[in-house]
Write a protein that holds these residues in place. Structure first.
Motif, short mmCIF file in Angstrom:
data_model
loop_
_atom_site.label_atom_id
_atom_site.label_comp_id
_atom_site.label_asym_id
_atom_site.label_seq_id
_atom_site.Cartn_x
_atom_site.Cartn_y
_atom_site.Cartn_z
N GLY A 167 -6.87 1.80 0.12
CA GLY A 167 -6.72 1.38 -1.27
C GLY A 167 -7.64 2.17 -2.20
N CYS B 184 -8.86 -3.21 -2.67
CA CYS B 184 -10.29 -2.92 -2.51
C CYS B 184 -11.12 -4.19 -2.32
CB CYS B 184 -10.83 -2.17 -3.73
SG CYS B 184 -10.07 -0.56 -3.99
N THR C 216 -6.60 5.96 -2.41
CA THR C 216 -5.37 6.16 -3.20
C THR C 216 -5.65 5.93 -4.68
OG1 THR C 216 -4.08 5.38 -1.29
CG2 THR C 216 -2.93 5.52 -3.40
N LEU C 217 -6.44 4.90 -4.99
CA LEU C 217 -6.80 4.62 -6.38
C LEU C 217 -7.60 5.79 -6.97
CD1 LEU C 217 -6.81 2.72 -8.79
CD2 LEU C 217 -8.81 1.57 -7.81
N LEU D 202 -3.59 -1.46 -6.25
CA LEU D 202 -4.60 -0.69 -5.51
C LEU D 202 -5.99 -1.31 -5.66
CD1 LEU D 202 -3.32 2.92 -6.26
CD2 LEU D 202 -3.31 1.74 -4.04
N ALA E 279 2.62 1.74 -3.27
CA ALA E 279 1.64 2.20 -4.26
C ALA E 279 1.35 3.69 -4.08
CB ALA E 279 0.35 1.38 -4.14
N LYS E 280 1.32 4.14 -2.84
CA LYS E 280 1.12 5.57 -2.58
C LYS E 280 2.28 6.38 -3.16
CE LYS E 280 -1.66 5.90 1.63
NZ LYS E 280 -1.63 6.35 3.04
N THR F 157 1.02 -0.46 -10.27
CA THR F 157 0.41 0.34 -9.20
C THR F 157 -1.12 0.22 -9.20
OG1 THR F 157 2.23 1.91 -9.41
CG2 THR F 157 0.31 2.62 -8.14
N LEU G 44 0.82 -1.21 0.00
CA LEU G 44 0.00 0.00 0.00
C LEU G 44 0.85 1.26 0.00
CD1 LEU G 44 -3.13 -0.45 2.31
CD2 LEU G 44 -3.07 0.66 0.07
N THR H 119 1.92 6.53 -6.84
CA THR H 119 0.74 7.34 -7.16
C THR H 119 1.06 8.82 -7.04
OG1 THR H 119 -0.85 5.65 -6.49
CG2 THR H 119 -1.59 7.93 -6.38
#
Length: 390
Positions: free
Chosen positions: A291, A279, A294-295, A275, A248-249, A271, A245, A252
């Motif tokens: 998730g 979910c 951020t997505l 994300l 991925a942030k 990425t 996570l 992002t």
């Protein structure tokens, strides 16, 4: 603060009285006994604070005549007191604990330094502590950078302090200008998972909405590998969810800041799918919230990413599950689970609506999928029924 019970106060007073003994060894043993007494005991912590233990502990911690062992034990007790209630932390702040602990970092003894850092970490991560206190003295950040090389614990605590105290563009600029990127980049390959995670969290807060930092991160090399490549490795399914996570942030935020293209494979193939995985209903509620939010942030400005997300792993159907908490099954079988679900139900719905908004921001076909398909939230179903002619 509620009134303390007389008998509890009386037993607590004994601990405080021992801090004033003329024999240094008895003072040391008194502090050690106090440490053992306050562990996990918020009532005892509150009593000792009311009885004036904190000013005395801070005095002993700062006295040149105190042994390093005594200073270290004082820092440990103060750290334990700061793990109590928010009122406890406010009391510690009122006694000017932060300047005293920062002064302690000038010591040559690594155990004392680590105890001060651990206490600072706990105080700064409390919601009642003004993070600006870290930036009041211009010499503090450079000194913390120097301490990063001292031990794994110092790396973990300092990165945690930086990550928590980086709340505004000014903070990002100060940390960036003092070389935080170069100083913590190599920590991403540390043997310690805690150090790797705290360094990763640092990068996520540094990159957020900051083109200058993000453009720098793209070109940083760690052991011959570019930073984005390291972040992509941290997205892999075999890595802990927390790491996936946070990595991925980072990617992002770098993408939104313009340092990584939206059609780059690390975004489209790594990425975004990561994300979407976050979910799914087999993730913890907190992870699903993070998730989805951020997505939503990643795809918000880009219609192609919105289209890809909408057809990835039945995402739209997945989001319908965000409205199923608390469930009736939870109510019957597990009261603790129900309480947990109630607390997070609002966050889940809010995160789902953010993602719905991003998915349908630019594409009418996706909006139709949401409003007509099986993924529509109950509130949309209800509104459609309300306008359906009878």
């Amino acid at each position: 603060m509620e009134t303390e019970l007389p008998e509890v106060t009386a037993s607590s007073r004994h601990y405080v009285d021992r801090l004033f003994d003329p024999d240094p060894q008895k003072v040391l043993h008194g502090v050690i006994d106090m440490k053992n007494a306050v562990i996990g005991n918020n009532k005892q912590k509150a009593n000792l604070i009311v009885l004036g233990a904190v000013p005395r502990l801070l005095y002993l911690l700062q006295q040149e005549t105190s042994s390093v062992e005594l200073k270290t034990e004082c820092a440990v007790v103060l750290g334990s007191l700061s793990m109590g209630t928010e009122n406890n932390v406010k009391s510690l702040l009122d006694c000017h604990i932060i300047p005293a602990l920062l002064q302690g970092l000038l010591s040559a003894d690594i155990r004392f330094i680590e105890a001060c850092l651990r206490c600072l970490r706990t105080v700064f991560t409390s919601p009642v502590t003004p993070v600006e206190l870290l930036y009041t003295d211009a010499t503090v950040i450079p000194h913390l950078m120097l301490l990063l090389s001292r031990s794994l614990h110092s790396q973990e605590y300092i990165c945690q302090i930086f990550a928590h105290c980086c709340k505004a563009p000014d903070h990002q600029t100060i940390l960036f200008n003092h070389g935080v990127v170069q100083n913590i980049a190599h920590l991403l390959t540390s043997l310690s998972y805690k150090v790797r995670m705290q360094a990763l969290k640092c990068f996520s807060v540094l990159a957020f909405d900051n083109p200058q930092v993000s453009m720098t991160l793209v070109n940083v090399l760690v052991d011959g590998e570019l930073l984005p490549q390291i972040f992509v490795k941290m997205l892999q399914r075999d890595k802990p969810i927390e790491m996936q996570l946070t990595a991925a942030k980072c990617l992002t935020y770098m993408c939104r800041a313009g340092s990584i293209r939206t059609d780059d494979n690390c975004i489209v193939l790594k990425t975004l799918p990561c994300l979407v995985r976050m979910c799914s209903k087999d993730r913890l509620l907190e992870e699903r919230v993070e998730g989805a939010e951020t997505l939503a942030y990643l795809i918000e400005p880009d219609v192609e990413l919105q289209r890809i997300a909408s057809i990835t792993d039945h995402l739209i159907s997945m989001l319908a599950d965000y409205f199923k908490y608390p469930s009736s099954v939870s109510a019957i079988t597990d009261i603790k689970r129900l309480d947990h679900d109630l607390k997070h139900a609002h966050e889940l719905r809010q995160a789902a609506f953010k993602l719905y908004a991003s998915l349908g921001a630019n594409d009418e076909d996706i909006r139709k999928k949401v409003s007509l398909g099986e993924g529509r939230p109950p509130v949309l179903s209800a509104s459609r029924q309300a306008v359906t002619p009878t």
